[in-house]
Design a protein around this motif. Structure first.
Motif, mmCIF file in Angstrom:
data_model
loop_
_atom_site.group_PDB
_atom_site.id
_atom_site.type_symbol
_atom_site.label_atom_id
_atom_site.label_comp_id
_atom_site.label_asym_id
_atom_site.label_seq_id
_atom_site.Cartn_x
_atom_site.Cartn_y
_atom_site.Cartn_z
ATOM 1 N N THR A 54 -11.763 0.954 3.674
ATOM 2 C CA THR A 54 -10.463 0.708 3.058
ATOM 3 C C THR A 54 -9.329 1.175 3.962
ATOM 4 O O THR A 54 -8.342 0.467 4.154
ATOM 5 N N TYR A 88 0.840 -1.191 0.000
ATOM 6 C CA TYR A 88 0.000 0.000 0.000
ATOM 7 C C TYR A 88 0.876 1.241 0.000
ATOM 8 O O TYR A 88 1.908 1.269 0.671
ATOM 9 N N LYS A 106 -6.390 -1.150 5.696
ATOM 10 C CA LYS A 106 -4.945 -0.906 5.602
ATOM 11 C C LYS A 106 -4.313 -0.903 6.984
ATOM 12 O O LYS A 106 -3.217 -1.430 7.182
#
Length: 115
Positions: free
Chosen positions: A89, A53, A93
């Motif tokens: 989201t 990420y 993460k």
């Protein structure tokens, strides 16, 4: 009291998403003055269970004699409410990367309604 706040000005300046992220990183650095071992970085790549990420900003610092806190910061400068999927989201993460906290720095455009 109608106080001007840096993250919610009455007359927003037009900036790119990257310029906004850099400004948020600068705000975090300024706000952390006096905090020992505080570090904030822009556009950090972190590995998680589903891959890599890119995080807008990652802050790291120590508390209680050595416990490291890692905070993910996702910057969103939107003209509409933040959608639920965006928050899910960001939370995903956080969990996948093993970080301590996750924060969204959101600027929401509030229209001035005319009569």
């Amino acid at each position: 009291m109608n106080r001007e706040l840096p993250w919610m000005p009455s007359e927003p300046v037009q900036v790119s998403p990257e310029e906004y992220e850099i400004q948020v990183v600068d705000w975090l650095k300024t706000a952390s003055k006096g905090q020992m071992d505080f570090e904030v970085q822009h556009l950090v790549k972190l590995s998680g269970g589903s891959g890599e990420y890119t995080i807008d900003a990652v802050a790291r610092f120590h508390v209680f004699g050595g416990a490291e806190l890692v905070v993910l910061v996702e910057c969103k400068r939107l003209k509409r409410p933040v959608e639920r999927e965006v928050l899910i989201t960001i939370h995903g993460k956080l969990k996948e990367t093993g970080c301590t906290q996750s924060y969204g720095i959101f600027y929401l455009w509030i229209p001035k309604w005319s009569n």
